[in-house]
Design a protein around this motif. Structure first.
Motif, short mmCIF file in Angstrom:
data_model
loop_
_atom_site.label_atom_id
_atom_site.label_comp_id
_atom_site.label_asym_id
_atom_site.label_seq_id
_atom_site.Cartn_x
_atom_site.Cartn_y
_atom_site.Cartn_z
N LEU A 81 0.85 -1.19 0.00
CA LEU A 81 0.00 0.00 0.00
C LEU A 81 0.89 1.23 0.00
O LEU A 81 1.86 1.28 0.73
CB LEU A 81 -0.86 0.02 1.26
N GLN A 82 0.54 2.20 -0.81
CA GLN A 82 1.39 3.37 -0.85
C GLN A 82 0.59 4.65 -0.83
O GLN A 82 -0.58 4.66 -1.19
CB GLN A 82 2.27 3.31 -2.09
N LYS A 83 1.30 5.69 -0.42
CA LYS A 83 0.72 7.01 -0.40
C LYS A 83 0.36 7.42 -1.84
O LYS A 83 1.04 7.05 -2.78
CB LYS A 83 1.79 7.95 0.14
N ALA A 84 -0.72 8.17 -1.96
CA ALA A 84 -1.11 8.63 -3.29
C ALA A 84 0.03 9.40 -3.92
O ALA A 84 0.60 10.29 -3.30
CB ALA A 84 -2.33 9.52 -3.18
N VAL A 115 0.19 11.64 -6.01
CA VAL A 115 0.01 13.06 -6.27
C VAL A 115 0.46 13.91 -5.08
O VAL A 115 0.75 15.08 -5.20
CB VAL A 115 -1.45 13.33 -6.64
N LEU A 116 0.53 13.28 -3.90
CA LEU A 116 0.94 14.05 -2.72
C LEU A 116 2.43 14.29 -2.69
O LEU A 116 2.94 14.97 -1.81
CB LEU A 116 0.51 13.31 -1.45
N LEU A 165 -7.46 11.77 -8.51
CA LEU A 165 -7.45 12.25 -7.12
C LEU A 165 -8.71 11.76 -6.40
O LEU A 165 -8.67 11.41 -5.23
CB LEU A 165 -7.44 13.77 -7.07
N THR A 192 -8.02 8.32 -4.99
CA THR A 192 -7.01 8.08 -3.96
C THR A 192 -7.24 8.92 -2.71
O THR A 192 -6.90 8.49 -1.62
CB THR A 192 -5.60 8.37 -4.51
N LEU A 193 -7.78 10.11 -2.86
CA LEU A 193 -7.88 11.01 -1.70
C LEU A 193 -9.30 11.14 -1.20
O LEU A 193 -9.55 11.80 -0.21
CB LEU A 193 -7.36 12.40 -2.07
N GLU A 240 -6.20 1.65 4.91
CA GLU A 240 -5.90 2.02 3.53
C GLU A 240 -6.07 3.51 3.25
O GLU A 240 -5.23 4.14 2.63
CB GLU A 240 -6.78 1.21 2.57
N SER A 273 -3.08 6.15 1.98
CA SER A 273 -3.08 6.89 0.71
C SER A 273 -3.07 8.39 0.94
O SER A 273 -2.66 9.16 0.10
CB SER A 273 -4.27 6.48 -0.15
#
Lengths: 188, 211
Positions: free
Chosen positions: A174-177, A179-180, B110, B113-114, B198, B202
């Motif tokens: 799992l990874q951070k988005a 775009v951030l 976006l 994910t956000l 999760e 993210s």
């Protein structure tokens, strides 16, 4: 036709071609700044971006010539013939292949197609070998020789190697988005 | 040069890292639109001249005469002039559309994910219509998910284990999760249900730990 919104396609059509006006054109003073009559006379030589040159050429307003690196007798062709992998194509045209594909049917030079193919085949092998073996941290010197397309291939090769390694070693899934951004907050 | 500004706009898009947004270039964007208006102003008189010449041609045709040589040349010259402006307009349109479209694609992702939380540093990069787009896209997704009664944003990577070990990267505070209520203090290492963790991962508030 390529995707209307494709960034690379838009930029490839921005490449400049030498062209000669076969007919005069009124009200377009910007193209030829040497006189102030606000027109371009027949026979004047101008440099046009490909998107403009193509349609004008098809309607017989201008006749286009290939850029120097596609000429039948040119240094580029000789260099590709000698050692394709080390020719600096980027400085000649970032969209070398894309432009070549677009321009070949217009000028009716049948040697451009095979020339592009030979150039791509020999360079592709080299790019792939380097992408799979080079250490990823340093940006290698030869990257500055590659066209846009080749750079993408190189990056794709590297990321597949990295993905393979990750799969073998296991790692966080799992990874951070993305775009951030990759920045992590400083730990106080 | 014609269409130069438009290509600059697209170039800016191409040079930014894939998947990353840069600030909406209002300045250049409106400059391109200005250039379009300029082309239109040039185009108008040319078209009028062409029409006038065509009328002359019609009249002469009735008398079985042809246009004078100089008029013929003028008609051609006006035609090609108008063509150049027309093509420039189309080109500028394509550049503008490509710019907006490619940004909209990122904004759409976006939404996945956000979810609905848009961090400030991203929000200030969007134009007002893009913010609207993000909001509406998010709302559409949410309503679709609630209709299906499934959270589609969960398990984007196929899960191996229902529980994962995570480290909290920021003070989140007391949160009620699906199976427990936990105090998510910074640096805490917890064993959480994957589905709970999760969204935090993210958003960059947690990271997954692997042994």
């Amino acid at each position: 036709m390529a995707n209307y919104y494709d960034i690379d396609d838009v930029l490839a059509e921005e490449e400049i071609l030498p062209a000669v006006f076969q007919q005069a054109a009124d009200g377009v003073g910007l193209l030829d700044s040497s006189d102030d009559t606000n027109k371009v006379g027949a026979g004047s030589k101008v440099e046009l971006p490909f998107w403009l040159a193509r349609d004008l050429h098809l309607r017989g307003v201008v006749s286009i010539d290939v850029p120097p690196y596609f000429k039948k007798i040119s240094r580029t062709r000789k260099e590709i013939g000698a050692d394709a992998a080390h020719v600096d194509l980027r400085s000649r045209c970032q969209y070398f292949y894309e432009l070549g594909l677009k321009i070949a049917p217009l000028v009716g030079d049948k040697t451009i197609g095979p020339f592009l193919l030979v150039a791509f085949q020999t360079r592709y092998k080299e790019v792939l070998v380097k992408a799979h073996t080079a250490a990823s941290a340093v940006a290698p010197k030869h990257l500055t020789l590659l066209t846009n397309e080749e750079t993408k291939l190189y990056e794709a090769g590297q990321s597949s190697t990295a993905a393979f390694k990750k799969w073998r070693m296991g790692g966080p899934r799992l990874q951070k988005a993305t775009v951030l951004g990759r920045k992590r907050k400083p730990i106080e | 040069m014609y269409g130069k500004k438009g290509s600059e706009l697209v170039k800016e898009l191409a040079s930014s890292e894939p998947g990353q947004l840069s600030a909406f270039n209002n300045d250049l964007f409106s400059q391109v639109i200005e250039e379009c208006t300029g082309h239109l102003l040039h185009l108008g008189p040319l078209i009028r001249k062409i029409e006038e010449l065509k009328k002359v041609e019609e009249r002469r045709k009735i008398n079985k005469q042809e246009l004078e040589e100089s008029d013929k040349m003028a008609l051609k010259a006006n035609n090609s002039g108008a063509l150049i402006h027309h093509l420039s307009l189309l080109r500028n349109k394509r550049c503008l559309m490509a710019y907006v479209y490619n940004r909209a694609e990122i904004i759409q992702s976006l939404g996945w994910t956000l979810e609905r939380v848009l961090p400030e540093e991203i929000e200030e990069k969007l134009s007002s219509s893009e913010k609207e787009y993000f909001k509406n896209h998010g709302a559409t997704l949410q309503s679709y998910m609630s209709e299906l009664d499934i959270d589609l944003a969960v398990d984007m990577v196929p899960p191996k284990d229902p529980y994962i070990k995570v480290r909290v990267l920021d003070d989140i505070g007391n949160v009620v999760l699906s199976d427990q209520s936990a105090n998510l203090a910074r640096h805490a290492i917890l064993f959480l249900r994957r589905t709970d963790a999760e969204q935090y991962i993210s958003q960059g508030l947690m990271e997954e730990l692997t042994s």
